[in-house]
Design an enzyme around this catalytic site. Structure first.
Site, PDB file in Angstrom:
ATOM      1  N   ALA A 297     -12.079  -0.454  -4.469  1.00  0.00           N
ATOM      2  CA  ALA A 297     -12.151   0.835  -5.149  1.00  0.00           C
ATOM      3  C   ALA A 297     -11.169   1.835  -4.557  1.00  0.00           C
ATOM      4  CB  ALA A 297     -13.576   1.389  -5.066  1.00  0.00           C
ATOM      5  N   GLU A 301      -4.608  -0.231  -7.024  1.00  0.00           N
ATOM      6  CA  GLU A 301      -3.839  -1.474  -7.128  1.00  0.00           C
ATOM      7  C   GLU A 301      -2.599  -1.344  -8.004  1.00  0.00           C
ATOM      8  OE1 GLU A 301      -8.123  -2.713  -6.334  1.00  0.00           O
ATOM      9  OE2 GLU A 301      -7.092  -1.248  -7.588  1.00  0.00           O
ATOM     10  N   ASP A 343      34.068  15.432  -4.319  1.00  0.00           N
ATOM     11  CA  ASP A 343      35.512  15.442  -4.127  1.00  0.00           C
ATOM     12  C   ASP A 343      36.165  15.895  -5.420  1.00  0.00           C
ATOM     13  OD1 ASP A 343      35.047  13.243  -5.683  1.00  0.00           O
ATOM     14  OD2 ASP A 343      36.217  11.841  -4.492  1.00  0.00           O
ATOM     15  N   ASP A 748      -6.765   1.629 -15.971  1.00  0.00           N
ATOM     16  CA  ASP A 748      -5.845   2.465 -15.202  1.00  0.00           C
ATOM     17  C   ASP A 748      -4.387   2.048 -15.377  1.00  0.00           C
ATOM     18  OD1 ASP A 748      -8.078   3.699 -14.331  1.00  0.00           O
ATOM     19  OD2 ASP A 748      -7.924   3.075 -12.242  1.00  0.00           O
TER      20      ASP A 748
END
Length: 910
Positions: A297, A301, A343, A748
């Site tokens: 939990a 992941e 430059d 998720d």
């Protein structure tokens, strides 16, 4: 022939050593080496090539994707899942271990594919084929592979050749080389034999030619003194090999976040396990399962995979915009840049000398604003101010420029030769001037004469001269005005000299032109070059790219300062700086940088926009001063001399078209079009990526923190409120590890991946850069994370314990909590996006991801998959309680979010 050894190396540098001593030291002579001796030396010294740092193997590249603290935590969680099989009465949790393994593998694949593609793209940019060189072998000139050149070889150099190695000039005929890749100086350098003082800087060593430079004019011979890694180029490459790899701020932050999460999870596991062992009768297997559940939990992941995926998307977008990213975290680092040190040649300018101003018949003709104006064969042109130019006088001026010229046309569009002569040829071609007649004589240019004259046979032999204006004027006694030749009075002569100074003050390189008919083309040079007719002046420069001024203005609006650091002289640097919108006042030179202490330079650098005559060590000091002042710095460069600064910059940017391999090796990003405006586009992309990273970090970390609180508080409360269910069996968990993994993988990670493709908000370049010490998780995001986590735990546990008390079914209570968390997380993602004024319709990938996640969740509940996940189908009443819990969650979130916004907005206003 005795081979050269360390004992025969001269005591003084090659450029300060007489030629006969060089031949003795190298055991060679004007006839060069024999083939056998060259072969022997090749085996002794090695091939004449620059060795890059050891390339990362495919295996190491793959392995590097797993060197991440969050990955380590996932590995530990997988091992713990398998470890339950070693407890009496326990069984290994293969499901959890497999799920975690898949997540780890997915992250590795994302990162590996992107890094491998970047590596292949960079290899494609490199010029793998080494050019040939012409060397004297066995007394004859031979064309050989430049990698086979050895010390002691005598090489022939001609216009267009690449210099194969560091060599001492033996003889030269108008020999000039472009040394900008090594020194940063854009003006070709004239070469000649002889010796120079030991303290002569590299840019002024007229008797040396260097590897990675090119011959732009003339011809000559030189004896090779250093090859491969012993050359000036090789020395810089060696420094790069020894430099440590830098860690970007984002890499450091992700690593720190992983350590923090790991420490928190371990502390919670120890706390919960201690409480259960000391104060409850929970079985050992159940205690271990709680520990595994907390570990799973607590670890987001999907975070490594989503971060990698989002950065890869940004890198892909940048490739489409001509910016090739070599290291993924650099994509995000671009978003925090607040200074660009650039430059000049080729980055803010076109890297092509262009005639921008003419002077004829007392009139100045400005061509810089109207390069496409109409032209006719007799030299007519409509000037930028709309006035018609003096046709009879412009044509002879341009014709002289194209006749007194050694440019070669390699095909229909490409010129080969000295940049100045290419500019003269190009302006004549634009005006439709056709060079006529046959050249019958050339009186060559030299540094002493400062002029060149050719005689062309046309209707009558005519001499055409170009050179330094004051030198040309000395050879003239008349001037062409309004198509007629008149006396060159002292007043007119002074007027021309004044105009020359005016051109030079604007950083133009100015040449004077003259002509006259000649009776005897074979006459003495002084006689031919005397009593000439002055035709006019041509002023040229390497003009800024059209889009650069707007790009610098955009960067200024975004709070990003631009600093010009060039090897050119102060006048040129200030003029170009002013043309692109920089403030030339207070400009410093490289010697000014050297004279200042670190503290003095640090104070001065905040007010300096232009640096001239800058050498490699000056660039590094400028960079260090800016970084010591707290700036995040982009450093651009194309030459070998830029490599040390590119290595140390927060983001080193090399040029893809004209950049050297050494510069690319030192860089973090390569501009495939060599255009400053591409840097602006890359910064805009970097800022947008950072916003997306912040969104999904907020999303993932808040939900994982909520899951930790659910498990942590749930187990403790469950042990008190329902001791029978939570102490007597190994199944007494608020949520099982496999359910949490499923939430993290489906609810998720899929939406978070789609969130990485969110379109960038408008106005990204109207905001200041974020502070250098502000991470992805700032105070405001941290408060949001904690708020959501607490609300999720409170409402979720309320539903769980109510269902457990009402139904007495742990499985139903777990199923309700499981589904409630999924629904809340799917809807919360749009709550986060709404703060950025983004609707669902703006990201169809996200709509699809949310739909898939919801459908898969329903499949888990209402198909045989429920047996695998150990959940039960939900009734309408259950869905009603989920709706009630969500409404409570949403209302509390709105109230607390409004309060947080008011607090932070008031602090910002204060």
């Amino acid at each position: 022939m005795t081979p050269p050894t360390a004992d025969t190396t001269p005591s003084e540098p090659w450029y300060a050593t007489p030629a006969d001593e060089i031949f003795s030291a190298l055991a060679t002579d004007q006839a060069g080496l024999s083939s056998d001796e060259a072969e022997r030396r090749l085996s002794e010294y090695g091939t004449n090539e620059i060795h890059e740092a050891e390339q990362t193997s495919v295996f190491d590249l793959l392995l590097s994707q797993f060197r991440n603290p969050l990955i380590y935590l996932l590995v530990v969680a997988a091992l713990l899942s398998l470890g339950t099989g070693f407890i009496p009465g326990g069984e290994p949790s293969y499901t959890e271990a497999v799920f975690i393994g898949l997540i780890i593998a997915a992250n590795g694949v994302f990162g590996f594919v992107q890094d491998y593609q970047a590596t292949r793209s960079i290899e494609a940019l490199r010029e793998l084929a080494t050019p040939d060189a012409t060397a004297l072998r066995d007394g004859n000139e031979q064309s050989i592979d430049a990698e086979q050149i050895v010390p002691g070889d005598v090489v022939s150099l001609e216009q267009g050749d690449a210099v194969p190695a560091d060599a001492r000039v033996l003889d030269a005929e108008e020999l000039r080389t472009n040394e900008s890749p090594l020194t940063g100086e854009s003006t070709p350098v004239e070469k000649s034999p002889g010796t120079v003082a030991e303290d002569t800087p590299l840019a002024e060593r007229r008797n040396m030619v260097y590897k990675n430079t090119t011959v732009v004019k003339g011809r000559g011979r030189a004896v090779v003194v250093e090859t491969g890694m012993q050359t000036e180029v090789g020395g810089i490459a060696t420094q790069l090999d020894e430099a440590d790899d830098r860690q970007t701020p984002f890499q450091a932050e992700v690593e720190h976040l992983g350590k923090q999460i790991g420490g928190l999870v371990v502390a919670l596991i120890l706390l919960v396990v201690s409480v259960q062992f000391l104060f409850t009768a929970t079985e050992p297997t159940a205690v271990l399962l709680v520990g595994i559940t907390l570990a799973v939990a607590g670890v987001p992941e999907g975070l490594p995979a989503v971060v990698t995926f989002t950065l890869a998307l940004g890198a892909r977008e940048m490739v489409d915009r001509n910016a090739l990213v070599r290291r993924l975290p650099v994509v995000e680092s671009l978003g925090s840049v607040d200074v660009i040190v650039t430059d000049k040649t080729g980055t803010v300018t076109e890297n092509s000398m262009t005639v921008t101003r003419l002077y004829a018949s007392g009139s100045v003709i400005d061509l810089s604003e109207s390069r496409s104006s109409s032209a006719t064969g007799d030299g007519q042109r409509v000037a930028a101010n709309g006035d018609r130019e003096r046709d009879p006088d412009v044509a002879p001026l341009l014709r002289c420029g194209t006749l007194c010229n050694n440019v070669e046309l390699t095909d229909d569009t490409e010129y080969r030769g000295e940049p100045t002569e290419i500019a003269l040829q190009r302006i004549a071609d634009e005006a439709g001037i056709e060079p006529t007649g046959e050249r019958i004589r050339e009186i060559q240019f030299s540094s002493e004469r400062k002029r060149m004259t050719v005689i062309v046979e046309n209707e009558e032999p005519t001499a055409y001269m170009k050179g330094a204006p004051e030198v040309v004027l000395e050879r003239c006694d008349s001037v062409l005005e309004d198509g007629d030749v008149s006396e060159l009075t002292d007043e007119k002569r002074q007027e021309i000299l004044d105009q020359t100074q005016s051109f030079a003050a604007d950083a133009l390189r100015v040449l004077g032109f003259a002509s006259k008919p000649v009776e005897d083309p074979s006459a003495d040079a002084n006689q031919i070059e005397d009593e000439m007719v002055f035709l006019g002046l041509q002023g040229m420069l390497d003009p800024p790219r059209e889009e650069v001024e707007d790009a610098i203005a955009d960067c200024r609006s975004a709070g990003i300062r631009t600093v010009l650091a060039t090897g050119d002289n102060l006048t040129t640097a200030k003029a170009v700086g002013e043309q692109i919108g920089l403030d030339p006042d207070g400009a410093l030179t490289g010697s000014d940088v050297t004279e200042r202490s670190d503290d003095e330079l640090g104070r001065a650098i905040e007010d300096v926009d232009v640096f001239a005559r800058v050498e490699p060590d000056h660039k590094v000091r400028i960079l260090n001063a800016l970084q010591d002042n707290g700036h995040n710095v982009v450093m651009t460069g194309d030459g070998v001399n830029d490599a040390p600064a590119l290595t140390q910059a927060d983001v080193g940017v090399a040029m893809g078209q004209r950049g050297t391999d050494v510069a690319r090796q030192a860089s973090d990003m390569i501009l495939q079009d060599d255009n400053f405006a591409t840097i602006r586009d890359a910064i805009r992309e970097g800022r947008g990526i950072f916003e997306n990273v912040r969104k999904f970090v907020n999303y993932l970390v808040s939900t994982n923190t909520g899951e930790v609180l659910v498990v942590f508080l749930g187990v403790l409360l469950g042990s008190l409120l329902f001791p029978a269910e939570f102490t007597g069996t190994s199944q007494a968990l608020i949520l099982t590890p496999v359910l949490i993994l499923w939430i993290n993988l489906v609810a998720d990670t899929l939406p978070a991946l789609a969130l990485g493709a969110d379109p960038h908000a408008d106005g990204l370049m109207d905001r200041p850069p974020r502070p250098t010490d502000e991470g992805v998780i700032n105070t405001r995001v941290l408060v949001s994370i904690l708020t959501i986590a607490v609300l999720l735990a409170v409402t979720g546990l309320g539903i769980f314990f109510y269902a457990l008390d009402r139904t007495g079914s742990l499985l139903r209570a777990q199923s309700l909590l499981f589904t409630f968390i999924v629904v809340v997380e799917l809807i919360r993602i749009q709550v986060i996006r709404s703060r950025y004024d983004q609707t669902l319709r703006s990201n169809l990938w996200l709509v699809g991801a949310l739909g898939v996640s919801l459908l898969v969740q329903l499949a888990v509940l209402y198909t045989p998959l429920r047996d695998f996940f150990q959940v039960v189908p939900l009734t309408l009443v259950d869905w009603g309680w989920i709706a009630v819990g969500f409404v409570v969650f949403l209302l509390l979130n709105v109230v607390l979010s409004a309060l947080n916004s008011r607090i932070f907005d008031s602090r910002t206003a204060a």
